[in-house]
Motif scaffolding. Structure first.
Motif, PDB file in Angstrom:
ATOM      1  N   HIS A  40      85.814 144.619 -13.188  1.00  0.00           N
ATOM      2  CA  HIS A  40      86.365 146.920 -13.052  1.00  0.00           C
ATOM      3  C   HIS A  40      85.358 147.484 -12.503  1.00  0.00           C
ATOM      4  CE1 HIS A  40      87.698 149.861 -15.467  1.00  0.00           C
ATOM      5  NE2 HIS A  40      87.155 150.043 -16.544  1.00  0.00           N
ATOM      6  N   SER A  41      84.775 147.223 -13.596  1.00  0.00           N
ATOM      7  CA  SER A  41      83.477 148.108 -12.985  1.00  0.00           C
ATOM      8  C   SER A  41      83.395 148.318 -12.006  1.00  0.00           C
ATOM      9  CB  SER A  41      81.870 147.739 -14.106  1.00  0.00           C
ATOM     10  OG  SER A  41      82.192 147.866 -15.340  1.00  0.00           O
ATOM     11  N   TRP A  42      83.511 146.756 -10.410  1.00  0.00           N
ATOM     12  CA  TRP A  42      83.225 147.042  -9.541  1.00  0.00           C
ATOM     13  C   TRP A  42      83.804 147.706  -8.773  1.00  0.00           C
ATOM     14  CZ3 TRP A  42      87.121 144.757  -6.406  1.00  0.00           C
ATOM     15  CH2 TRP A  42      86.684 145.007  -5.069  1.00  0.00           C
ATOM     16  N   HIS A  43      85.487 148.053  -9.499  1.00  0.00           N
ATOM     17  CA  HIS A  43      86.645 148.268  -8.827  1.00  0.00           C
ATOM     18  C   HIS A  43      86.375 150.155  -8.716  1.00  0.00           C
ATOM     19  CE1 HIS A  43      90.298 147.896  -7.786  1.00  0.00           C
ATOM     20  NE2 HIS A  43      90.060 148.291  -6.665  1.00  0.00           N
ATOM     21  N   LEU A  44      85.783 150.339 -10.284  1.00  0.00           N
ATOM     22  CA  LEU A  44      85.251 151.368 -10.491  1.00  0.00           C
ATOM     23  C   LEU A  44      84.481 152.466  -9.316  1.00  0.00           C
ATOM     24  CD1 LEU A  44      85.101 152.497 -14.367  1.00  0.00           C
ATOM     25  CD2 LEU A  44      87.371 151.741 -12.051  1.00  0.00           C
ATOM     26  N   ALA A  45      83.667 151.499  -9.015  1.00  0.00           N
ATOM     27  CA  ALA A  45      81.991 152.417  -8.575  1.00  0.00           C
ATOM     28  C   ALA A  45      82.606 152.652  -6.803  1.00  0.00           C
ATOM     29  CB  ALA A  45      81.621 151.303  -8.524  1.00  0.00           C
ATOM     30  N   MET A  46      83.955 151.350  -6.090  1.00  0.00           N
ATOM     31  CA  MET A  46      84.436 151.673  -4.958  1.00  0.00           C
ATOM     32  C   MET A  46      85.227 152.414  -4.669  1.00  0.00           C
ATOM     33  SD  MET A  46      83.301 149.123  -3.021  1.00  0.00           S
ATOM     34  CE  MET A  46      84.755 149.761  -2.363  1.00  0.00           C
ATOM     35  N   MET A  47      86.488 152.934  -5.824  1.00  0.00           N
ATOM     36  CA  MET A  47      87.081 154.161  -6.004  1.00  0.00           C
ATOM     37  C   MET A  47      86.594 155.421  -5.681  1.00  0.00           C
ATOM     38  SD  MET A  47      89.512 153.183  -9.095  1.00  0.00           S
ATOM     39  CE  MET A  47      90.741 154.542  -9.489  1.00  0.00           C
ATOM     40  N   MET A  49      83.741 156.087  -4.666  1.00  0.00           N
ATOM     41  CA  MET A  49      83.525 156.069  -2.969  1.00  0.00           C
ATOM     42  C   MET A  49      83.833 156.724  -2.573  1.00  0.00           C
ATOM     43  SD  MET A  49      80.411 153.854  -2.172  1.00  0.00           S
ATOM     44  CE  MET A  49      81.351 152.122  -1.824  1.00  0.00           C
ATOM     45  N   VAL A  50      85.857 156.378  -2.357  1.00  0.00           N
ATOM     46  CA  VAL A  50      86.985 156.435  -1.704  1.00  0.00           C
ATOM     47  C   VAL A  50      87.348 157.488  -2.249  1.00  0.00           C
ATOM     48  CG1 VAL A  50      89.224 155.229  -1.543  1.00  0.00           C
ATOM     49  CG2 VAL A  50      87.686 154.216  -1.466  1.00  0.00           C
ATOM     50  N   LEU A  51      87.867 157.821  -3.653  1.00  0.00           N
ATOM     51  CA  LEU A  51      88.289 159.178  -3.776  1.00  0.00           C
ATOM     52  C   LEU A  51      87.141 160.697  -4.565  1.00  0.00           C
ATOM     53  CD1 LEU A  51      90.665 157.401  -7.284  1.00  0.00           C
ATOM     54  CD2 LEU A  51      90.927 157.283  -4.548  1.00  0.00           C
ATOM     55  N   VAL A  59      80.338 166.525  -7.571  1.00  0.00           N
ATOM     56  CA  VAL A  59      79.367 164.992  -8.178  1.00  0.00           C
ATOM     57  C   VAL A  59      78.257 165.053  -7.355  1.00  0.00           C
ATOM     58  CG1 VAL A  59      81.234 165.780  -9.652  1.00  0.00           C
ATOM     59  CG2 VAL A  59      81.178 163.697  -7.685  1.00  0.00           C
ATOM     60  N   ASP A  60      77.874 164.324  -8.295  1.00  0.00           N
ATOM     61  CA  ASP A  60      76.682 163.284  -8.172  1.00  0.00           C
ATOM     62  C   ASP A  60      76.487 162.368  -7.719  1.00  0.00           C
ATOM     63  OD1 ASP A  60      73.900 161.673  -7.056  1.00  0.00           O
ATOM     64  OD2 ASP A  60      73.388 162.410  -8.671  1.00  0.00           O
ATOM     65  N   LEU A  61      77.094 161.174  -6.751  1.00  0.00           N
ATOM     66  CA  LEU A  61      77.952 160.281  -6.783  1.00  0.00           C
ATOM     67  C   LEU A  61      77.106 159.154  -7.037  1.00  0.00           C
ATOM     68  CD1 LEU A  61      80.711 158.447  -5.894  1.00  0.00           C
ATOM     69  CD2 LEU A  61      79.619 158.436  -3.148  1.00  0.00           C
ATOM     70  N   LEU A  62      75.911 159.177  -6.595  1.00  0.00           N
ATOM     71  CA  LEU A  62      74.785 158.029  -7.286  1.00  0.00           C
ATOM     72  C   LEU A  62      75.164 157.753  -8.833  1.00  0.00           C
ATOM     73  CD1 LEU A  62      73.496 155.441  -6.612  1.00  0.00           C
ATOM     74  CD2 LEU A  62      71.605 157.027  -6.625  1.00  0.00           C
ATOM     75  N   LYS A  63      74.846 158.783  -9.323  1.00  0.00           N
ATOM     76  CA  LYS A  63      75.752 159.072 -10.596  1.00  0.00           C
ATOM     77  C   LYS A  63      76.203 158.633 -11.575  1.00  0.00           C
ATOM     78  CE  LYS A  63      74.052 162.011 -14.835  1.00  0.00           C
ATOM     79  NZ  LYS A  63      73.424 163.934 -14.986  1.00  0.00           N
ATOM     80  N   VAL A  64      77.572 159.106 -10.304  1.00  0.00           N
ATOM     81  CA  VAL A  64      79.007 158.537 -10.826  1.00  0.00           C
ATOM     82  C   VAL A  64      79.129 157.309 -10.594  1.00  0.00           C
ATOM     83  CG1 VAL A  64      81.667 158.665 -10.590  1.00  0.00           C
ATOM     84  CG2 VAL A  64      80.210 160.431 -10.846  1.00  0.00           C
ATOM     85  N   ILE A  65      78.646 156.073 -10.086  1.00  0.00           N
ATOM     86  CA  ILE A  65      78.970 155.350  -9.492  1.00  0.00           C
ATOM     87  C   ILE A  65      77.438 154.700 -10.543  1.00  0.00           C
ATOM     88  CG2 ILE A  65      77.573 152.963  -7.816  1.00  0.00           C
ATOM     89  CD1 ILE A  65      78.522 154.686  -6.080  1.00  0.00           C
ATOM     90  N   LYS A  66      76.687 154.973 -10.916  1.00  0.00           N
ATOM     91  CA  LYS A  66      75.561 153.862 -12.462  1.00  0.00           C
ATOM     92  C   LYS A  66      76.550 153.827 -13.067  1.00  0.00           C
ATOM     93  CE  LYS A  66      71.015 155.454 -10.907  1.00  0.00           C
ATOM     94  NZ  LYS A  66      69.817 156.325 -10.390  1.00  0.00           N
ATOM     95  N   MET A  67      77.153 155.558 -13.578  1.00  0.00           N
ATOM     96  CA  MET A  67      78.123 155.443 -14.651  1.00  0.00           C
ATOM     97  C   MET A  67      79.382 154.036 -14.661  1.00  0.00           C
ATOM     98  SD  MET A  67      78.779 159.781 -16.081  1.00  0.00           S
ATOM     99  CE  MET A  67      77.409 160.901 -16.046  1.00  0.00           C
ATOM    100  N   VAL A  68      80.091 154.036 -13.870  1.00  0.00           N
ATOM    101  CA  VAL A  68      80.526 153.346 -14.401  1.00  0.00           C
ATOM    102  C   VAL A  68      80.254 151.814 -14.000  1.00  0.00           C
ATOM    103  CG1 VAL A  68      82.301 154.314 -13.202  1.00  0.00           C
ATOM    104  CG2 VAL A  68      81.652 153.732 -11.814  1.00  0.00           C
ATOM    105  N   ALA A 133      84.252 160.022 -13.816  1.00  0.00           N
ATOM    106  CA  ALA A 133      83.806 158.570 -13.803  1.00  0.00           C
ATOM    107  C   ALA A 133      85.184 158.551 -14.928  1.00  0.00           C
ATOM    108  CB  ALA A 133      82.160 158.695 -14.377  1.00  0.00           C
ATOM    109  N   LYS A 134      85.802 159.298 -16.034  1.00  0.00           N
ATOM    110  CA  LYS A 134      86.224 158.513 -17.109  1.00  0.00           C
ATOM    111  C   LYS A 134      87.456 159.287 -16.367  1.00  0.00           C
ATOM    112  CE  LYS A 134      84.695 158.525 -21.329  1.00  0.00           C
ATOM    113  NZ  LYS A 134      84.959 157.506 -22.113  1.00  0.00           N
ATOM    114  N   THR A 135      87.846 159.544 -15.232  1.00  0.00           N
ATOM    115  CA  THR A 135      89.082 159.906 -14.425  1.00  0.00           C
ATOM    116  C   THR A 135      89.650 158.149 -13.830  1.00  0.00           C
ATOM    117  OG1 THR A 135      88.941 162.486 -14.110  1.00  0.00           O
ATOM    118  CG2 THR A 135      89.519 161.185 -12.419  1.00  0.00           C
ATOM    119  N   LEU A 136      88.015 158.206 -13.481  1.00  0.00           N
ATOM    120  CA  LEU A 136      88.444 156.604 -12.815  1.00  0.00           C
ATOM    121  C   LEU A 136      88.807 155.302 -13.656  1.00  0.00           C
ATOM    122  CD1 LEU A 136      84.936 157.143 -10.339  1.00  0.00           C
ATOM    123  CD2 LEU A 136      87.722 157.545  -9.891  1.00  0.00           C
ATOM    124  N   ASP A 137      87.963 155.445 -14.816  1.00  0.00           N
ATOM    125  CA  ASP A 137      88.035 154.282 -15.878  1.00  0.00           C
ATOM    126  C   ASP A 137      89.466 154.246 -16.005  1.00  0.00           C
ATOM    127  OD1 ASP A 137      86.798 152.250 -17.459  1.00  0.00           O
ATOM    128  OD2 ASP A 137      86.996 153.797 -19.582  1.00  0.00           O
TER     129      ASP A 137
END
Length: 197
Positions: A40-47, A49-51, A59-68, A133-137
């Motif tokens: 789940h976490s891996w998929h959100l990190a990919m999402m 980047m893609v979305l 948004v700060d992409l790196l921070k979003v990736i860290k969060m997910v 990040a919550k949107t993706l989750d």
């Protein structure tokens, strides 16, 4: 080089392997196999980047990736609470905070503080990064359920109004993704796959 620091980091790396054993209620796309928290976490990190282009704000992409990647690590101790569980509130932050302090506390102090702060920011869902990040989750399991003939919604007889109540946070991070989500979920209800109430 600091050997003590490296050993703490390795201990944390070993500990988070347990995330692969935490089963979620949702199943993989077009599948009968349950997803685990690491997937789940891996998929959100990919999402993320893609979305990214669909976020309401820049948004700060790196921070979003860290969060997910960090957000569900606490479930190693606290377990996964099903979003539509009627016996236990999905927001069990106190229990999860104890888990966050223990697991992230394995890291060197500076990293532990950073990870706990990122986890808290995600949970609070107030910053633009946390909202996205919550949107993706919330969006990923929606897509999974849509691909699985209603998935957990149909399996646990979740009515449409409750689904919208739980996934409404998608709008906070992306109006565009929310519009798509509403339409797809509504169609699912109109087909009789989920209860339209």
């Amino acid at each position: 080089m600091n050997m003590e620091r490296l050993l703490k980091q390795i201990e944390f790396i070993k500990q988070i392997d347990q995330l692969k054993y935490i089963a979620r209620k949702t199943k993989l796309f077009n599948s009968d196999r349950h997803e685990n928290d690491a997937e789940h976490s891996w998929h959100l990190a990919m999402m993320a980047m893609v979305l990214l282009e669909h976020a309401n704000e820049e948004v700060d992409l790196l921070k979003v990736i860290k969060m997910v990647l960090i957000h569900d690590i606490v479930e190693i101790d606290a377990g996964d609470t099903f979003l539509y569980d009627t016996s236990k509130d999905h927001v069990n932050t106190e229990e999860e905070l104890v888990a966050a302090n223990r697991i992230f506390g394995l890291l060197p102090e500076d990293q532990a503080e950073e990870f706990i702060a990122i986890w808290r920011e995600f949970e609070a869902a107030e910053t633009k990064e946390a909202k996205f990040a919550k949107t993706l989750d919330r969006f990923e399991p929606v897509l999974q359920n849509l691909s699985n003939q209603g998935g957990t919604w149909a399996e646990y007889d979740v009515e449409l109004s409750r689904i919208f109540q739980k996934i409404g946070v998608i709008e906070n991070g992306s109006d565009f993704i929310w519009e798509y989500t509403k339409e797809e979920v509504q169609q699912c209800a109109e087909k009789g796959i989920i209860r339209n109430k």
